[in-house]
Scaffold this active site. Sequence first.
Site, mmCIF file in Angstrom:
data_model
loop_
_atom_site.group_PDB
_atom_site.id
_atom_site.type_symbol
_atom_site.label_atom_id
_atom_site.label_comp_id
_atom_site.label_asym_id
_atom_site.label_seq_id
_atom_site.Cartn_x
_atom_site.Cartn_y
_atom_site.Cartn_z
ATOM 1 N N ASP A 71 13.454 -8.722 11.138
ATOM 2 C CA ASP A 71 14.783 -8.787 10.516
ATOM 3 C C ASP A 71 15.845 -8.009 11.290
ATOM 4 O O ASP A 71 17.036 -8.252 11.111
ATOM 5 C CB ASP A 71 14.727 -8.211 9.087
ATOM 6 C CG ASP A 71 13.696 -8.914 8.219
ATOM 7 O OD1 ASP A 71 13.318 -10.042 8.546
ATOM 8 O OD2 ASP A 71 13.260 -8.309 7.217
ATOM 9 N N GLU A 82 17.670 -16.777 4.701
ATOM 10 C CA GLU A 82 17.103 -16.809 3.341
ATOM 11 C C GLU A 82 17.947 -16.007 2.340
ATOM 12 O O GLU A 82 17.897 -16.259 1.138
ATOM 13 C CB GLU A 82 15.663 -16.297 3.340
ATOM 14 C CG GLU A 82 15.525 -14.847 3.794
ATOM 15 C CD GLU A 82 14.089 -14.340 3.823
ATOM 16 O OE1 GLU A 82 13.161 -15.086 3.452
ATOM 17 O OE2 GLU A 82 13.894 -13.176 4.221
ATOM 18 N N GLY A 89 0.798 -1.234 0.000
ATOM 19 C CA GLY A 89 0.000 0.000 0.000
ATOM 20 C C GLY A 89 0.824 1.275 0.000
ATOM 21 O O GLY A 89 0.367 2.289 0.535
HETATM 22 O O1 F6P Z 1 10.723 -8.240 6.470
HETATM 23 C C1 F6P Z 1 10.100 -9.260 7.167
HETATM 24 C C2 F6P Z 1 10.005 -10.512 6.344
HETATM 25 O O2 F6P Z 1 9.419 -11.508 7.126
HETATM 26 C C3 F6P Z 1 11.334 -10.978 5.756
HETATM 27 O O3 F6P Z 1 12.134 -11.617 6.698
HETATM 28 C C4 F6P Z 1 10.837 -11.857 4.629
HETATM 29 O O4 F6P Z 1 11.782 -11.941 3.593
HETATM 30 C C5 F6P Z 1 9.615 -11.133 4.160
HETATM 31 O O5 F6P Z 1 9.171 -10.314 5.218
HETATM 32 C C6 F6P Z 1 8.500 -12.060 3.724
HETATM 33 O O6 F6P Z 1 7.455 -11.283 3.240
HETATM 34 P P1 F6P Z 1 6.016 -11.871 2.890
HETATM 35 O O7 F6P Z 1 5.291 -12.101 4.174
HETATM 36 O O8 F6P Z 1 5.386 -10.825 2.086
HETATM 37 O O9 F6P Z 1 6.230 -13.162 2.161
#
Ligand code: F6P
Length: 375
Positions: A154, A249, A90
């Site tokens: 994070d 990741e 958003g």
């Molecule tokens: O920024 C927080 C986070 O959980 C990251 O660690 C991860 O890469 C991302 O958001 C995942 O996003 P979504 O919930 O949109 O898949």
Amino acid sequence: MVIIENKGLIMAASSKVKRIGILTGGGDCPGLNAVIRGVTKPAQDYGMSVLGIIDGFEGLVEGRAKELKNDDVSGILARGGTILGSSNKGDPFHWPIQKDGKIEIANKSEAALRNYQAWNLDALIAIGGDGTMHICKKLGEMGMNMIGVPKTIDNDLEATDLTFGHDSAVYVVAEALDRLHTTASSHHRVIVVEVMGRYAGWIALNGGLAGGADIILIPEIPFSWDRVYDKILKRELMGKKFSLVCVSEGAKPMDGEMVIKGQDIKRHDPVQLGGIGELVAKKIEENTNRETRVTVLGHLQRGGSPTPFDRILSTKFGAFAIQLAANKKFGRMVALKGSDVKNVRIEEAISHQKLVQPDTQAVFAAKAVGISFGE
Ligand code: F6P
């Protein structure tokens, strides 16, 4: 009373802050509700009303909001998620519109400003990560009185020693590693655990340390495949027939790139990371001939109740944010510095991403207890 022109907004210079908005932006994390409570409960002591904006900046653009009273925030301290809803699609300055079967990006910041004015807000408290703070800065430049509260599992926001949500995510990783330890050891297996964190390795580092991982792989320290195999085989020579690998990741091998699961142009950062855990497990099995399994913790790290540490930090952040509003300290973000909550300019929060420095004490301690980073 002196009336001043502030880039489109007419503000009464001597007026008190009477009405504040609050929203939660970006991905959710444990502790958001504790902040909303920390802002709303003291509001009446400051003589302020609180408007909760629904679904983050989406609600600001689309004009969706509800009044928040004490009853609305009673009993939410320990509740995960956000009672206001959130969205990472958003961004008013990057607003996706479906046109002729395609997605086009529009600027809806004027709509956001109109709603801010129509709701008679004197300030807006935005709880979010780096994407949210970037938006706060730009809305501030348009004349809105913004206050930021840093959240993200994070922990990658510069200018605050910690973001709330991180401790809760680390707790989930540590608990998962504890559980995987027993099954890995029973079956003499290697278990790879993929954790979140985007381009920062804080969750893998702190979770891996707390859960006793044997190998931690993070984006900031590119790894050598051979070093990873060596560590597993050396452990076996020492009688340890299992290994736990905690991989962020965003981790990448020295000779390769981050593994990307997909792209979503509707988001502030379109890159969706994921898949390195599978790759690491496959390569370990192929190259060491040891049975290997992978667990991807995913959104388990974002869900559920905040840890006591995060409840305390969130409450302090919320209470401090409304104090900033009352004192008209706009354009500021609350920040943890040591054990104190202070405030910094929002620009400071987004000038750099806070990454793990390879010489940080946590990396030193991990190495001291025999954890390999695959270097
Ligand atoms: O920024 C927080 C986070 O959980 C990251 O660690 C991860 O890469 C991302 O958001 C995942 O996003 P979504 O919930 O949109 O898949």
